[in-house]
Design a protein around this motif. Structure first.
Motif, PDB file in Angstrom:
ATOM      1  N   ALA A 194       0.831  -1.205   0.000  1.00 64.30           N
ATOM      2  CA  ALA A 194       0.000   0.000   0.000  1.00 64.30           C
ATOM      3  C   ALA A 194       0.865   1.254   0.000  1.00 64.30           C
ATOM      4  O   ALA A 194       1.864   1.336   0.710  1.00 64.30           O
ATOM      5  N   GLN A 195       0.470   2.232  -0.795  1.00 61.87           N
ATOM      6  CA  GLN A 195       1.148   3.529  -0.851  1.00 61.87           C
ATOM      7  C   GLN A 195       0.183   4.592  -0.331  1.00 61.87           C
ATOM      8  O   GLN A 195      -0.842   4.860  -0.924  1.00 61.87           O
ATOM      9  N   ARG A 196       0.549   5.173   0.814  1.00 69.79           N
ATOM     10  CA  ARG A 196      -0.311   6.167   1.462  1.00 69.79           C
ATOM     11  C   ARG A 196       0.522   7.365   1.908  1.00 69.79           C
ATOM     12  O   ARG A 196       1.734   7.264   2.106  1.00 69.79           O
ATOM     13  N   GLN A 197      -0.141   8.496   2.115  1.00 72.14           N
ATOM     14  CA  GLN A 197       0.559   9.690   2.569  1.00 72.14           C
ATOM     15  C   GLN A 197       0.925   9.548   4.043  1.00 72.14           C
ATOM     16  O   GLN A 197       0.098   9.147   4.848  1.00 72.14           O
ATOM     17  N   PRO A 198       2.170   9.888   4.409  1.00 71.65           N
ATOM     18  CA  PRO A 198       2.626   9.671   5.784  1.00 71.65           C
ATOM     19  C   PRO A 198       2.355  10.827   6.733  1.00 71.65           C
ATOM     20  O   PRO A 198       2.613  10.702   7.929  1.00 71.65           O
ATOM     21  N   GLY A 199       1.865  11.958   6.233  1.00 72.71           N
ATOM     22  CA  GLY A 199       1.662  13.093   7.121  1.00 72.71           C
ATOM     23  C   GLY A 199       2.962  13.529   7.765  1.00 72.71           C
ATOM     24  O   GLY A 199       4.030  13.484   7.150  1.00 72.71           O
ATOM     25  N   SER A 200       2.887  13.928   9.023  1.00 70.81           N
ATOM     26  CA  SER A 200       4.065  14.477   9.698  1.00 70.81           C
ATOM     27  C   SER A 200       5.156  13.455   9.963  1.00 70.81           C
ATOM     28  O   SER A 200       6.266  13.833  10.347  1.00 70.81           O
TER      29      SER A 200
END
Length: 683
Positions: A343-349
């Motif tokens: 899965a490729q997701r945005q990591p945020g901070s």
């Protein structure tokens, strides 16, 4: 009548020619048949046994073969049962059973009318010939070859040899080939020790292994075994009292091991086999890095802490990159998609790790002074989650409380391309954009890549490459592959890694990641994307680095999901088990947490802590920003309103969120840069 004699003559000639052709075919088949010893040693496909770090078998894939049992070692009850239920006239026919064929012809018409094909005429010898040399494709040609081979085998081998081959090679379901493998799988002991009741259960599996499997349907298996015992009694092989005493209902089955969560790991690890070994036929043992206790703890943590309707993933790496636990979702049976590796997701901070690594490498220090204030970079205006600004602080404080404006200013100063290069240097394999908002984690990443990056920081700047296979051996122990670790690739200087570890442990002790505390030194970082679509926590302690992600597969918002909540709790629940038997390890910069700070206290944060990006990931490219720099899908903060200061007794002055405040909490001494006095502007 003359034509009848002529027809009979030609028919006789055809029959003699057919018989001659059959004899010739059988003789040719006899000459081409392998010897008995050769047939004993040739498997029906490759068996792969996957072993955990402690040597226990966690998954068996492909056909499973037990020990080869000679005719003398196979219990008589097993031989009697299989002959009675599969081929009652086995010791009388020459390889094919004319009586059985005649019997099945009587029901052929009825089966044809029901849309079913003729079955039941195959002898044990025919079944063996089909299993060894043919396929299960049903055709007249295949059936004729089966007959020829069966007749040839009867000429070449004794009945005892044929029965021995059959009982060691026939499929009994569950991947088990042969009576020993079946006995070990279903009863937990060698096939040579099977009881009458167990033999009846195993013999009953040949007809339909999937329908009568004891592990899938115990009642069906027991019911079928009772039929087998009745057939044995009818054939005169056993007495009524023997059939009654066998009682399949009293047979104890071996417990099935739970292979649910660990299959995420085995799928990932075994996919690498083709690149590691060339062996494709003989059985192999794959020795892996997985720790059974840690794997169980990881699965429990994800199941217990992941919000309802969301998915969760966890991966834990040892110092050298050995994968000790991997969970790719809440339930492998319902979804085999591995969110830990694919899965490729945005990591945020959580992505701020690379911002601060780049800043430290550029010469900044944890106590370097910075200013938390409104900032606009190329038309982008990030804001903090509490809509406030702390003014002059230091980098340690900015990281601990995940202050977005400072991360943006650091990115502008060191260069967004340099931060992207740092992320790639630490193992992030996905594309990283270089828009200013990238500092808040707007690029998609994988959990395994982020975890290896944090592991490299824990390893004092030395690269970490995740691996799951320690070695591959043959069943006899011959080495086919052995993993070699590479400890020579240095990503950043040790002092850079030490300074970033300083920041990471402060975040756990006083900032956004307090839920990740486990009673020993921990360093880590939270991450939350806009609208609470993704929650992350990544951290390390005592040589184990663990990454946790939670979210929905369709990327819809999850109310209340923040990296410092459910993901941090899952991290803590897992790590308490993972490091329980490991010695406590102190970081180079120690932080002592006061007793009162262990209790949750939102006021200590001056409002909700920022646990990720509060700017929409695609705001720079796709969203129109209002004058305050807030995405259209989020409400703009209220403009500050002037108001008279309340009397002292009505409101106490608020403590400044700066380096001195942070040092006071954690008991860290030392000179600090001069700080601005007074309260922050409200917004």
């Amino acid at each position: 009548m003359g034509w009848l004699k002529t027809a009979a003559k030609y028919l006789l000639l055809l029959m003699l020619a057919g018989l001659g052709a059959l004899v010739i075919a059988v003789l040719i088949a006899m000459a081409s048949l392998p010897g008995f010893d050769e047939l004993k040693s040739s498997p029906n496909g490759q068996m792969v046994r996957v072993r955990a770090a402690d040597g226990s078998v966690i998954v068996s894939l492909g056909p499973s073969y037990g020990d080869w049992l000679t005719g003398d070692q196979i219990p008589e009850s097993m031989k009697t049962a299989i002959v009675a239920v599969e081929d009652r006239r086995f010791y009388m026919h020459p390889g094919i059973d004319p009586v059985g064929i005649a019997r099945t012809i009587w029901v052929a018409k009825r089966l044809h009318d029901e849309g079913r094909r003729l079955q039941g005429a195959s002898t044990i010898t025919q079944q063996l010939a089909r299993n060894l040399f043919l396929t299960n494709a049903y055709s007249a040609g295949r059936k004729l070859r089966e007959v020829v081979l069966a007749l040839a085998m009867e000429r070449k081998f004794s009945k005892a040899q044929i029965l021995e081959l059959y009982l060691n090679r026939v499929y009994f379901g569950g991947g088990a080939y042969g009576v020993d493998a079946a006995s070990r799988k279903f009863f937990g002991h060698p096939g040579s020790k099977m009881s009458m009741g167990e033999a009846a259960i195993v013999a009953g599996l040949v007809k339909a292994p999937s329908n009568y499997s004891p592990t899938a349907d115990r009642d069906a298996a027991v019911g079928r075994a009772k039929v087998v015992l009745e057939v044995m009694q009818d054939a005169g092989a056993i007495t009524a009292s023997e059939a009654e005493s066998a009682d399949p209902e009293k047979v104890r089955l071996a417990p099935e091991t739970d292979q649910n969560a660990v299959r995420y790991f085995t799928d990932w690890a075994l996919a690498q086999l083709d690149d590691l070994v060339d062996e494709r036929t003989q059985p192999i043992d794959v020795w892996t890095t997985i720790d059974p206790a840690m794997q169980v703890a990881a699965d429990k943590a994800i199941r217990a802490d992941t919000p309802e309707g969301a998915q969760g993933a966890l991966i834990a790496l040892d110092r050298d990159g050995a994968v000790r636990a991997m969970v790719g979702g809440r339930d492998y049976v319902s979804s085999i998609y591995n969110r830990a590796t694919a899965a490729q997701r945005q990591p945020g901070s959580a992505f701020k790790l690379f911002v601060y690594l780049t800043a430290m490498e550029a010469g900044m220090k944890p106590d370097t002074p910075v200013v938390d204030e409104p900032v606009t970079i190329d038309g982008w205006s990030p804001r903090n989650s509490n809509r406030e600004y702390a003014g002059p602080i230091d980098i340690r404080t900015a990281f601990a409380f995940s202050i977005n404006t400072v991360a943006a200013k650091l990115g502008s100063e060191v260069g967004f391309s340099a931060i992207a290069d740092m992320a790639h240097r630490f193992g992030v394999g996905t594309e990283i954009n270089t828009h200013p908002s990238m500092v808040l984690g707007t690029s998609d990443v994988r959990l395994i890549d982020m975890t290896r990056a944090f592991a490299a920081v824990a390893r004092k700047g030395v690269a970490v490459t995740p691996y799951g296979i320690v070695k591959v051996t043959t069943a006899k122990g011959d080495m086919l592959y052995e993993h070699k670790s590479d400890d020579n690739r240095v990503l950043v200087a040790p002092w850079v890694a030490a300074e970033v570890t300083d920041l990471l442990q402060t975040a756990v002790n006083t900032g956004t990641a307090r839920a990740a505390q486990i009673g020993r030194p921990v360093a880590g970082k939270t991450g939350t994307t806009s609208s609470n679509k993704d929650g992350w926590f990544l951290g390390f302690s005592s040589g184990i680095t663990t990454g946790v992600w939670m979210g929905r597969d369709d990327a819809k918002p999850i109310p209340g999901l923040q990296g410092g909540r459910a993901p941090a709790r899952a991290f803590a629940d897992f790590m308490r088990v993972a490091v329980a038997k490991r010695p406590v390890e102190q970081f180079e910069t120690q932080v002592t947490l006061p007793e009162w700070q262990l209790e949750p206290d939102e006021e200590a944060y001056f409002g909700e802590p920022d646990e990720g990006m509060t700017q929409s990931p695609d705001s720079v490219m796709d969203q129109a920003l209002d004058a305050a720099g807030v995405p259209d899908d989020q409400p703009a903060p209220a403009a500050p309103q002037p108001s008279a200061a309340p009397p002292p007794q009505a409101r106490q002055p608020r403590t400044e969120l700066d380096g001195q405040f942070l040092d006071g909490i954690v008991g860290r001494g030392g000179e600090r840069p001069a700080q601005r006095q007074g309260s922050r502007p409200n917004q």
